[in-house]
Scaffold this motif. Structure first.
Motif: not given
Length: 273
Positions: A91-92, A84-85, A10, A87-89
């Motif tokens: 993280k979520n 961050t955008k 991340l 890798t957001s999937n």
């Protein structure tokens, strides 16, 4: 949670990565990997590129295309915010599932939440079973020899049990081997053989772990059971494909007929009492 390797996927080692800087190869490979994964999810945005650790013109154009897709200024610079955008999937998937009233429902919720993240493997340097999703499920390991179906299943169990303040290793040992988990199930008398399930399908329940049996003590694939409908298990499983392979390319929701295949079940019943 015990499986926290996803956190390494991340972030980057520096605040900015762009063409012309002395970028770290590992950072660039991460960016290139996520650009390729974005194209898998959003076909046609133009972010598929080589994964070689070199932030050249092709990678810069792919980054600009991703920025255009997001409606951002297309300068080709990867900032912490942009990464961050990207890798957001991931993280979520590892942090976004809600706890349910009981553990079986939470396991299903966590598995569905991963499914929504579009987990896929990548081919890197001619090796399958690579990329940030695989490394997250497999403790940082990747490559053609690292079949990741059990890594996925245990990541789901880890998250779900942690939400309930429990430890999945009380149920089974940490392992990437279906045989290890199947053998443990026999030793603890919690492995329900397919022959019994065909007589009484109610023995298998949501949240249990499916093990695809090749021979009596040899299992080649695994999945989370999220429903039992008629003669079928509805599953969410990693490292599979439309053919039900144990070495596919992503996480999918599948329907498996337990009367036509030898599907054993690692039951959670004893552990939930």
């Amino acid at each position: 949670m015990k499986k926290t390797n996803y956190l390494k996927e991340l972030s980057l080692s520096t605040a900015v990565v762009k063409r012309g800087l002395a970028n770290k190869k590992a950072d660039v490979e991460k960016i290139q990997s996520w650009l390729c994964l974005q194209e898998r999810q959003h076909r046609g945005i133009g972010t598929m590129t080589g994964i070689d650790g070199d932030y050249g013109t092709a990678t810069e154009v792919a980054v600009k295309n991703y920025q255009k897709f997001l409606g951002l200024p297309a300068d080709g610079i990867v900032t912490a915010s942009l990464f961050t955008k990207l890798t957001s999937n991931l993280k979520n998937s590892f942090e976004g599932a809600a706890i349910k009233a009981n553990l079986r429902d939470t396991i299903s919720e966590v598995a569905h939440n991963h499914l929504k993240g579009f987990p896929f493997e990548l081919v890197i340097k001619q090796q399958t079973n690579c990329g940030p999703w695989v490394r997250s499920y497999m403790g940082g390991n990747e490559g053609s020899d690292w079949l990741w179906c059990m890594g996925f299943v245990q990541a789901v169990l880890d998250q779900a049990t942690s939400l309930h303040g429990r430890n999945f290793t009380e149920m089974m040992p940490i392992s990437y081997s279906c045989d290890t988990v199947g053998t443990h199930g026999i030793q603890k008398n919690v492995l329900i053989r397919n022959e019994r399930i065909r007589i009484n399908p109610a023995l298998a329940k949501k949240g249990d772990v499916l093990l695809v049996r090749k021979s009596q003590n040899d299992w080649i694939h695994t999945a989370i059971i999220v429903d039992v409908v008629g003669d079928t298990f509805i599953t969410i499983e990693g490292n599979t494909n439309n053919d039900g392979s144990s070495n596919g390319d992503g996480v999918y929701k599948r329907v498996r007929n337990f009367r036509k295949s030898y599907l054993d079940v690692f039951s959670l019943n004893n552990w939930l009492v």
